[in-house]
Design a protein around this motif. Sequence first.
Motif, PDB file in Angstrom:
ATOM      1  N   ALA A 253      38.674  39.704  46.549  1.00 50.35           N
ATOM      2  CA  ALA A 253      37.743  40.734  46.078  1.00 50.35           C
ATOM      3  C   ALA A 253      37.452  41.738  47.195  1.00 50.35           C
ATOM      4  O   ALA A 253      37.477  42.952  46.988  1.00 50.35           O
ATOM      5  CB  ALA A 253      36.447  40.090  45.585  1.00 50.35           C
TER       6      ALA A 253
ATOM      7  N   HIS B 153      33.288  41.095  40.330  1.00 44.34           N
ATOM      8  CA  HIS B 153      33.389  39.752  40.921  1.00 44.34           C
ATOM      9  C   HIS B 153      32.075  39.025  40.658  1.00 44.34           C
ATOM     10  O   HIS B 153      31.185  39.002  41.497  1.00 44.34           O
ATOM     11  CB  HIS B 153      33.671  39.866  42.430  1.00 44.34           C
ATOM     12  CG  HIS B 153      33.979  38.544  43.074  1.00 44.34           C
ATOM     13  ND1 HIS B 153      33.643  38.247  44.370  1.00 44.34           N
ATOM     14  CD2 HIS B 153      34.610  37.449  42.604  1.00 44.34           C
ATOM     15  CE1 HIS B 153      34.042  37.024  44.661  1.00 44.34           C
ATOM     16  NE2 HIS B 153      34.631  36.520  43.606  1.00 44.34           N
TER      17      HIS B 153
ATOM     18  N   VAL C  89      38.179  40.101  39.356  1.00 39.90           N
ATOM     19  CA  VAL C  89      38.482  38.867  40.090  1.00 39.90           C
ATOM     20  C   VAL C  89      37.523  37.783  39.625  1.00 39.90           C
ATOM     21  O   VAL C  89      36.309  37.968  39.688  1.00 39.90           O
ATOM     22  CB  VAL C  89      38.277  39.036  41.615  1.00 39.90           C
ATOM     23  CG1 VAL C  89      38.635  37.741  42.346  1.00 39.90           C
ATOM     24  CG2 VAL C  89      39.109  40.185  42.149  1.00 39.90           C
TER      25      VAL C  89
ATOM     26  N   GLN D 239      42.725  38.600  37.905  1.00 36.38           N
ATOM     27  CA  GLN D 239      43.117  37.424  38.693  1.00 36.38           C
ATOM     28  C   GLN D 239      42.118  36.313  38.458  1.00 36.38           C
ATOM     29  O   GLN D 239      40.937  36.455  38.776  1.00 36.38           O
ATOM     30  CB  GLN D 239      43.172  37.760  40.186  1.00 36.38           C
ATOM     31  CG  GLN D 239      43.546  36.570  41.049  1.00 36.38           C
ATOM     32  CD  GLN D 239      44.970  36.106  40.839  1.00 36.38           C
ATOM     33  OE1 GLN D 239      45.916  36.859  41.015  1.00 36.38           O
ATOM     34  NE2 GLN D 239      45.147  34.854  40.419  1.00 36.38           N
TER      35      GLN D 239
ATOM     36  N   GLY E 101      38.908  33.636  46.174  1.00 40.23           N
ATOM     37  CA  GLY E 101      38.518  34.768  45.326  1.00 40.23           C
ATOM     38  C   GLY E 101      37.802  35.844  46.118  1.00 40.23           C
ATOM     39  O   GLY E 101      38.013  37.038  45.903  1.00 40.23           O
TER      40      GLY E 101
END
Length: 891
Positions: free
Chosen positions: A80, A92, A54, A584, A76
């Motif tokens: 996550a 992340h 992410v 993502q 985000g």
Amino acid sequence: MVRSEDPQMAQEPKNVVAEGVYPHKEVEERWQRIWEERKQFATPENPGRDKYYVLEMFPYPSGRLHMGHCRVYSIGDALARFLRMRGKKVLHPMGFDAFGLPAENAAIKHQVHPAEWTERCIAEMKQQFRMMGFSLDWDREAITCRPEYYRWNQWFFLKLYEKGLAYKKAAAINWCETCQTVLANEQVEQGACWRCHNPVTVRNLEQWWFKITQYAEELLADLDKLEDWPESVKIMQRNWIGRSEGALVKFKLLPADTPLRPGMKWQGSEEELRQLPDIEIFTTRPDTLFGVTFMVFAPEHPQVAELVAEVERVDPAHRAPETENIAKRVEEFAAKAVVEDRFLRTAADREKEGLFIGRYAVNQLNGDVVPIYIANFVLMEYGTGAIMAVPAHDQRDFEFATKFGIPIKMVIAPPLATAEQLSEKSLTQAYDEPGVMINSAPFDGLDSETAKKKIVEYLEQKGYGQRSVQYKLRDWLISRQRFWGTPIPMIYCDKCGIVPVPEDQLPVALPANAKFTGIGNPLASVKEFVETTCPKCSSPARRETDTMDTFVDSSWYFLRYCDPHNTRAPFAAEKAHQWMPVDQYIGGIEHAILHLLYSRFFVKALRDLGLVNCDEPFSRLLAQGMVTNTYIDKQTGKIAVDEHGRPKYAKMSKSLGNGVDPLEIIDRYGADTARLFILFAAPAEKELEWSDRGVEGCYRFLNRVWRLILSNIDACKQANKNYQPQTRAERDLNYTVNWAIQRVQTEIEERHHFNTAIAAAMELQNALQVAAGSSDVAAPLLGYGLRTLLLLLFPFSPHITSELWERAGFGGAIDDQPFPAYDPSALVRDEVEIVVQVNGKIRARLTVAAEATEEQVRELAFADEKVVQSLGGKQPRKVIYVPKKLLNIVC
RNA sequence: GCGGGCGUGGCGGAAUGGCAGACGCGCCGGACUUAGGAUCCGGUUCCGAAAGGAGUGGAGGUUCAAGUCCUCUCGCCCGCACCA
């Protein structure tokens, strides 16, 4: 101060921080400390198939998080945290896009080194990141202005140079006077600098470029693979790359003293014609080749000066008409066109200017002699810098021909055209649609689309031209005449020419003792930096003082996160393989072309260098909308409104003064409230209208959750997932609990709709509150519902849910809990409501057993008083039954 | 001009072709209260006393059924803009 959207209440917001509210400051500080101590967000090693990367676009370290930042990182982080609960091994990370002009401008203003200023801003911003409770692995931080990072920019540069993908050339380029540097095409928006919005001018300079055009076709084709990118971004990139199919066609240049004139045909042999010099043009319309009545060069085309010089050498008696002083006039015209702002010159509504240069060319297809012009609307950078002009079938050529009295020749007839329409004199605009070929010798009668192919085949056969594909995309200009960027690792030696800095001498570090006067590039004034020796011959040499565009830094930072501490390579291939591509990516639409195109290019180039094994950096892309707010109209001094008196919203910005400081919101309501509001108020990809009232609503909601849990601790202690509902109320609550789980999961996982996920959690809260207030629901079920509520809210508001999880005694850390599994059997209702329609209008609602058959439902429906009434004795013609939902009687 | 997106209550926004307006804000009413700008309960698309009717920018269409699909049209927002 926080602004209200309501003109009437622009004063101090109400103090909702009163009794009965949870202590958000203590709670949030406590959990931020605990997470740090536990290293809660450390990235798992060897993630395997469950890996999930992410990533949100990293910020420029301005020193302050703004609401836009809060929005991307809240999106985000929710993702996550949710994915960790779903069993993913999540990467992340976060870092800082730390090179760039603001630090250098601060250096000039405050006489502080950009490095010091930047590091200070980074420290402040990290503190703010912490206060938002984002679950980031700071051990993987990448900071682009540090030599450990930018040495790899230099290393990549050398690799690209070896491959011929980095090169130096002189060209007319965009210059921003305010920023005192050149800019890439992508960084000019409507003629203005993307950063400072001042007009850009054109300069001719020798600069370093990356050969992104080599990947034009792949960058275009691979967009089709990016299924989870917004269509709008892909379209923008397609347009920017601008692929055109057509042909390169050679026309023949007649000598300056030729007696031939327009309207005449080439008289000599084919062999003699072949001997003449070529003028090559690109066209997407080879089907119109027989309609060419003139040609046009870009004013700055290098060949033009020589063409007119030749005219002047010819005795005036044998020249073309109107050629007195032609060299001077051409020179003046060209100078004016080049100096003129390129974006004015190329605006679609710009008046067409041109000049006949006294030369003629021959169209090899039909022997037509045509005049050659220069004109402002022809661009040097596209195609060959010269065009064939077909006024009958191209609007620009039409306008030019009309203005300069050049003949117009139709070669494509509109379908079913009348004789009137086929007359050039009646033409009021170019006909640029397909049609039937006319006046085109062997191709007459063909449809123009077929003729395109046939004519190109013919051109290739005769050696007059060839099929060709052209792109609007230009190479990426990466030189910047500024200090605060990665030094380009090149050395200029009088004997050896341009010599790359050997790899083992990297990094070429920025000097600490540069002077920031605001005039020129500080790097050029540092003697110790500039003066060096040639790596090849050891004689005195000079370093390149330009630095790299900061978009180079951000084109590969996502790779560095995979292996952030590597000192021998930018990253180890196997580490990149473990995590790439980013699953993502989340960021602003303003990078639709810029950063997202550069990064795609970089990954493809690195792939071809054998450094990564993926074709694309970002599998899914979420372009989040901007954060807007009301603002004060400078003229009226009041909140700006539209014609209906409703407040207008605009992007939060310094210039409008309508920014809301996240720190104030955190202070007043806490980070959990800020995050919840940001995610709840609008879908992620849409604009988010700021609302103080909406924030308060979220704060009240979290307070309700707080009180609900704390006043039902006993039930929490008895929470039991396997409790079998006994009563109607229990079955209903059990349904809602499981419905909410399913809903939150699918909304996040499949649609990234956090707003509806949060709405579902709110519905659960409402149901639990009702249940807690009645004696109809047993404690084990209520406890289980409360436990579920905390888990569902955790990705959005992690502090308060962590605290309540602990206080309720659910055991363990909420971070380590899996996302709850819903019980499909609980979602099966024993009774359902059937809507009964007569001719599509609702006439009754029936509550029936879930397993009721169509016949049973029909029977009940036809027995219903309202239904009978609206049937009015008519016989039903048709009955449509949608099981468990609806019965529609048509009559 | 070309390309894309969006038009749903007072507002932000929900609705795999199957109950339009979930959830939240605001507003109205009530409870608790010295007080309420805290909290809790109820109501809230519009017209209508009700029965009922109308309703997703507008006009058509497809369908048993359209906010959702198709055609046209209007408005707003964004991107590109003489690329031959």
